[in-house]
Write an enzyme that holds these catalytic residues in place. Structure first.
Site, PDB file in Angstrom:
ATOM      1  N   GLN A 140       0.836  -1.201   0.000  1.00  0.00           N
ATOM      2  CA  GLN A 140       0.000   0.000   0.000  1.00  0.00           C
ATOM      3  C   GLN A 140       0.862   1.239   0.000  1.00  0.00           C
ATOM      4  O   GLN A 140       1.938   1.236   0.586  1.00  0.00           O
ATOM      5  CB  GLN A 140      -0.847   0.050   1.267  1.00  0.00           C
ATOM      6  CG  GLN A 140      -1.850  -1.053   1.390  1.00  0.00           C
ATOM      7  CD  GLN A 140      -2.668  -0.884   2.662  1.00  0.00           C
ATOM      8  OE1 GLN A 140      -3.564  -0.064   2.725  1.00  0.00           O
ATOM      9  NE2 GLN A 140      -2.324  -1.646   3.679  1.00  0.00           N
ATOM     10  N   GLU A 159     -11.035  -2.584   3.931  1.00  0.00           N
ATOM     11  CA  GLU A 159      -9.963  -2.872   4.873  1.00  0.00           C
ATOM     12  C   GLU A 159     -10.498  -2.946   6.297  1.00  0.00           C
ATOM     13  O   GLU A 159     -10.213  -3.861   7.041  1.00  0.00           O
ATOM     14  CB  GLU A 159      -8.870  -1.793   4.782  1.00  0.00           C
ATOM     15  CG  GLU A 159      -7.721  -2.059   5.748  1.00  0.00           C
ATOM     16  CD  GLU A 159      -6.535  -1.148   5.548  1.00  0.00           C
ATOM     17  OE1 GLU A 159      -6.668  -0.130   4.861  1.00  0.00           O
ATOM     18  OE2 GLU A 159      -5.466  -1.464   6.097  1.00  0.00           O
ATOM     19  N   SER A 218      -7.013   5.094  12.598  1.00  0.00           N
ATOM     20  CA  SER A 218      -6.976   4.939  14.058  1.00  0.00           C
ATOM     21  C   SER A 218      -8.388   4.800  14.624  1.00  0.00           C
ATOM     22  O   SER A 218      -9.367   5.248  14.027  1.00  0.00           O
ATOM     23  CB  SER A 218      -6.292   6.153  14.706  1.00  0.00           C
ATOM     24  OG  SER A 218      -7.197   7.241  14.748  1.00  0.00           O
ATOM     25  N   GLU A 264      -9.711   6.331  16.950  1.00  0.00           N
ATOM     26  CA  GLU A 264     -10.324   7.640  17.194  1.00  0.00           C
ATOM     27  C   GLU A 264     -11.044   8.125  15.921  1.00  0.00           C
ATOM     28  O   GLU A 264     -12.165   8.630  15.981  1.00  0.00           O
ATOM     29  CB  GLU A 264      -9.272   8.675  17.607  1.00  0.00           C
ATOM     30  CG  GLU A 264      -8.719   8.473  19.024  1.00  0.00           C
ATOM     31  CD  GLU A 264      -7.778   7.280  19.140  1.00  0.00           C
ATOM     32  OE1 GLU A 264      -7.200   6.862  18.121  1.00  0.00           O
ATOM     33  OE2 GLU A 264      -7.639   6.750  20.261  1.00  0.00           O
TER      34      GLU A 264
END
Lengths: 353, 387, 353, 387
Positions: free
Chosen positions: D125, D243, D370, D372
């Protein structure tokens, strides 16, 4: 392998949801909470008219012939709208119990028909609790005495009624005398009935808790969009976002667990006990977090009588330890994982122990 | 470091213990969120005061006992340990009292502190406004100076037990057009003044625990301002620090329910041990309450050496409010099916202790500055993160 | 009742901190991590020169005569600077063990003097672990055989050295033969020594974990102020603020618990076991959260070899289960609360059981 | 709702199980974060491919088996249950593969998918940049259209195993002066192209697990763009969804370590039960992994009924990454003093399995967006909270 509901099931849920949205708005709940009995016979009748009381009744007896899987949707609706009624205990748990009785039990079909028509109020006393909900209004009580199932007219019991933190709930200590003529099942058959009844009750509670969680989340999202502090909607603060995202996460993960448990119960899966307790634990956790974070986001407003959140929080706290308390359901899952020799390979998800 | 009590401290403890054993009402008083309960609690406060135990750490001249903070911790341990009544006037005594001691004029101290210590005056807070909750600086209630008086207009809310109280204290915007923290003054207002209207707010449990206070041209003499004109924020912040910090929630306030929780666990051990997470939680409650006590003694030691409490008071508040939730959630888990019962029923005296505590604990992460705000304060003031 | 340190204790800590800040900067640690032995004799010598090795030695033997309370500050510094050395095991735990020996033990005072002068490297093998740290460099080993304490020269053991996730640590499986001539204490006296040694070791670990937690917090605060995303420092995002505030909370509450435990150990408090385990649990929790949130805030950078955080995280993970593992210390506290009949009244905080 | 497998599904499972039993290497392969280990894993991938098990849910013409997603879940259960090697090319196969199947031209599919299925091409990636981590739209690497080629300049980072890979895919700014999500194109770049420089980044464990990729006037034909010019964000978001969602982390990926954790617990029961929180955590790990599996089957059922995966994939990612932490933390707690050991020593084969898993689990809440950011996405897109 098909983990989806039928169109019929989804449409029935949708119809019930629309019905309850108008018939059981928060103002209506408040009215019912203020009554002496905490219950509203008209609401029960109108739910019967919608077919809810007929859900579990075999088609042969005039019902809809649906089962635990369909109820896993319906109990969520009862929770979501905070319905102050023992409908699930009567039309789901009670109907399940009557259906499981031998055909030789006198009046079995009459009772099923009365449940189907919304004419029977019953209360169930299981040894998982010293209290019987709705005994104050029940026509008959289904009471446990060891392995025996007794069908006891209200006149034959003494009760002391307790109030709950949920103002619509009445919980009785019931004193009664088991007699041969009230015994409708016993021995292995009775034990099996009580065992299955506890699972069904727990699943009913799980579905209601999940519906309550969703309601508390929705109320909190609404509030966080409207309420402004520091010049902007509090829903734009990351702490608020993350609180609510965590609630959404608990709700979404609980759903498939609830549905699998319902499927196991409906199909007599050998691990039904574990699956039901697992479902109850996930739904309980979702409701607890929805209440906690919901209150946190509502701030002091959430701590008032005036704001609707309180009714749903209290319901969730009140029913959380009914039909098997937290200890019971946690222990059933822990015992399976820690004290059995079950093969827990990834391929075993849908297999028996 | 010496973690043993002096003979004087030990004898103070025994003296308090004996007095409480002889005087704490045998029957639990009714909730002070009702008028009758409120007045019974006022009587209890007067009794405490007569014995010199109302505000042990205030100077004697103001109705206190002149004790140091270690003695105060000892007093609190004995007080909670004895199951003595809740302190109905503590919003005044602890929060305003500390403020007056620090910022009040000699005349103010003499006028207000003794009557507060004796609970002849009962005090309510008037901090929050409908649009000033977490955003505490967004105050719009006005106090315009007019000769030797302020004229108050506006609305306060979430004022605990204000419908029964005699006085209120809070911040008012005294400078026209001022913003945020500027131009606010800290005022004390008699609640029987003309133009004051108080409307109860029914709490979760159905009691009138809070109130809204409306001010309609209420006249308050300038002498009732604490600190300088327009400098009320500074004064209030000190008070808020006290509130979050040690004073409002002494460790004993949590050690006592933990002791009862351990007893509840021991009494129900066979059942509770079926889910081992219960025992784990009970042990954690003890350990956390003990840690909070240690932290308090440590803080007192540092205060006595001249240190100041800063943003740690925010950490305290987060810690005890989360502990209180865990204590009561664990108790509810042990009680199981009977946990939902109100006291009025047949089964439920013990249950009601826990249910009431459970409900009150739910408010802990909200009042006295929400835990989210406290964490912001820690991050910004203690760790220096950008706003 | 005085919960404060003396001026002497605080000044000594300050001096050690300033010293380690320059002598054990992260670049220096990286150098040591790359060595075959994972240790640096010069660093030990220079710490001895600063008086660290003399801390526990009685003044009569030329030391500073401080005790566990002073060490509760010093171990935090060793942790904060990630010191790759067995100094605490030698100069704190080992010195404590030697001091507890009978005066009739041959060479006792010589060993204390050598520790004081920074000339002794020792390793301690306690039954709480199958591994002995730093055996590869030790001149002598203090080894447990039941209640017996054996002082064994390095030549008399066989060892197989293991590497740790912390590149500076070497952990050996040690094989040896207990002989009468190496036994320096036994029976009740020996058992008492091992018991106290375990507590001292655990307290040493607790202090280091707390220092590590503070270091990881400081590194994370620095990073969050410098690193920008979405056009601003990530430290201005509320999620980051709350992560770091929670770490600060764990650290602040752990401090008084650590200090009380040190005071209990120094003064033979009857609840020393409980207090030490409680301290270790709080410090362990602080370090674990500091590592977790520290890594989260560092993002992928924190997962690299290049950024210093990794050294402190790995140290905290590595030592977390030494001198009694998590299970041992949790169980000691739980047993006290759940299985004793201790009176837990609020007035009992500083009293014995 | 019918939660039993069809006879066809059962026989597919048995077929996979038998093949794996006969073919999975007896010795664990060395880590694919080294060159040697990488190539051994490539060999394994070729073997899988030859047997038709590389990409079971791809169409047969592209090297797949044409299975549905239920079969894929079954395959994954058997694959992880057999302890088969990690999938070294999955960043390409699962993320880019899904993107090509949805957005690729027939020519692109024919060129890239079969070689990806067989791992003749290994893919890395190239999403992140030094200033585009959580803020993924802050991309500054450029791709300027010059006739039938793009000219690439800039830097990518955190590119997993890029030093060994053959190709990379990612987003480049192809419209001069464009901002944020606009003007980006999704390109595939051969890593042996002139002007590409790859520098390894040493990970926590000392291995070259990631790399930086520098582009210095790298020429890439227009045919290597997926989707329309300037519309790369849309294409990438679909990929990112894959993903986070089901594909990258199938339930079996967690059920297998949970099975081993339960075994570890059972093998150490006497010791572990001294702290009951261990057993509680083990049971929670099982229950959570099971729930994640149920959620996957439920999602597949809904996908088969025509539903789309939305922000739920963000919830999935948060859930499995936190579960993975709990599984491995619990194992470390059971292992106690030996948990810190690397595999090289005398005691540590089992320990190293857990330590490696523990380290990798630490990265879970960070990579693939993440946690968050995922929670923000849930709040904003699923719950409708304001940005």
């Amino acid at each position: 392998m098909d983990f989806t509901f039928t169109e019929d099931q989804l449409m029935f849920r949708e119809a019930i949801s629309r019905f309850l949205m108008t018939e059981a708005a928060p103002e209506k709940l408040r009215e019912i909470w203020e009554t002496a009995e905490g219950r509203c016979p008209e609401l029960r009748s109108s739910m019967a008219t919608q077919g809810l009381t007929a859900l579990s009744i075999p088609e042969a007896d005039g019902g809809l012939g649906m089962g635990d899987i369909a109820w896993s949707l319906m109990t969520q609706e009862l929770g979501y709208y905070g319905i102050p009624d023992s409908l699930a205990d009567t039309a789901y748990v009670g109907a399940g119990l009557f259906s499981a009785l031998g055909d030789d039990v006198a009046g079995k079909n009459d009772y099923l028909t009365k449940i189907c028509d919304g004419e029977l109020r019953l209360a169930i006393g299981h040894q998982c609790s010293p209290l019987v909900a709705d005994a104050h209004l029940a026509e008959v009580l289904l009471l446990q005495h060891g392995d025996e199932v007794h069908l006891v007219p209200r006149d034959n019991i003494d009760e002391v009624v307790n109030q709950s933190i949920d103002s619509s709930r009445r919980l009785s200590q019931v004193t009664w005398q088991p007699k041969p003529e009230t015994c409708i099942a016993s021995g292995e058959a009775g034990a099996k009935i009580w065992h299955e009844t506890l699972n069904r009750g727990a699943l009913s509670v799980a579905g209601q808790l999940l519906g309550l969680a969703q309601r508390m989340l929705d109320l909190s999202v609404d509030y966080s969009v409207q309420r402004k502090q520091f010049g902007k909607a509090i829903g734009s603060f990351q702490a608020v976002k993350h609180h609510l995202a965590d609630v959404a996460g608990k709700i979404e993960i609980a759903k498939p667990v609830l549905y699998r448990a319902a499927c196991s119960l409906e199909n007599n899966h050998p691990l039904t006990d574990v699956h039901v307790s697992q479902a109850r634990n996930f739904c309980s956790e979702a409701a607890a977090l929805a209440a906690r974070h919901g209150l946190q986001i509502h701030g002091a407003m959430g701590y008032t009588w005036e704001v609707d959140l309180q009714m749903f929080m209290k319901r969730s706290w009140a029913i959380n330890n009914t039909w098997g308390d937290s200890i019971f359901h946690q222990a059933r899952v822990q015992d399976y994982v820690l004290n059995s020799d079950a093969d827990l390979a990834p391929s075993k998800t849908f297999e028996g122990a | 470091m010496k973690l043993t009590y002096t003979p004087e401290q030990q004898s103070f403890r025994l003296e308090v213990r004996e007095w409480l054993a002889a005087n704490v009402p045998k029957e639990k008083l009714p909730t002070y969120d009702t008028k009758a309960g409120f007045e019974l609690h006022r009587e209890w406060e007067r009794k405490l005061h007569q014995a010199g135990y109302s505000m042990v750490m205030w100077p004697k001249e103001y109705g206190g006992r002149g004790c140091d903070l270690i003695d105060w911790l000892i007093f609190e341990e004995e007080y909670y340990g004895a199951g003595a009544p809740g302190r109905v006037n503590q919003n005044g005594q602890l929060l305003l009292g500390s403020t007056l001691l620090e910022f009040g004029t000699p005349a103010q101290k003499a006028q207000f502190l003794p009557r507060m210590a004796s609970s002849d005056d009962m005090w309510a807070q008037a901090w929050s406004e409908p649009n000033a909750g977490s955003d505490m600086a967004n105050i719009s209630s006005k106090a315009l100076l007019d000769g030797d008086h302020y004229i108050l207009n506006g609305q306060k809310t979430w004022s605990t037990r204000a419908i029964y109280a005699d006085w209120a204290f809070g911040l008012f915007r005294s400078e026209v057009g001022s913003k945020r923290h500027h131009g606010l003054s800290f005022l004390m207002v008699p609640l029987d003044a003309e133009g004051v209207t108080i409307r109860p707010i029914k709490a979760l449990d159905g009691e009138d625990a809070f109130a809204e206070i409306f001010f309609d041209n209420v006249k308050v003499p300038v002498e009732h301002r604490i600190g300088d004109e327009g400098k009320g924020w500074h004064v209030a912040m000190a008070t808020a620090g006290f509130e979050r910090g040690l004073l409002l929630r002494s460790p004993a306030r949590f050690q006592q329910p933990v002791r009862k929780l351990v007893q509840l666990y021991r009494d129900n051990k066979a059942s509770a041990d079926r889910d081992p997470s219960i025992g784990v939680a009970v042990a954690k409650c003890w350990s956390d309450a003990e840690a909070y006590a240690l932290s308090a003694y440590n803080t007192v030691g540092r205060l006595n050496s001249g240190a100041k409490i800063g943003a740690e008071s925010s950490l305290n508040k987060v810690f005890w409010s989360e502990l209180d939730l865990l204590i009561h959630q664990t108790a509810m888990n042990i009680l199981g099916a009977t946990g939902e019962l109100l006291a009025s029923g047949s089964l439920a005296q013990e249950q009601a202790y826990w249910l009431n505590g459970f409900l009150f604990a739910q408010a802990g992460p909200i009042y006295a500055g929400s835990n989210e705000i406290q964490r912001n304060i820690v991050a910004e003031r203690m760790l220096g993160l950008p706003r």
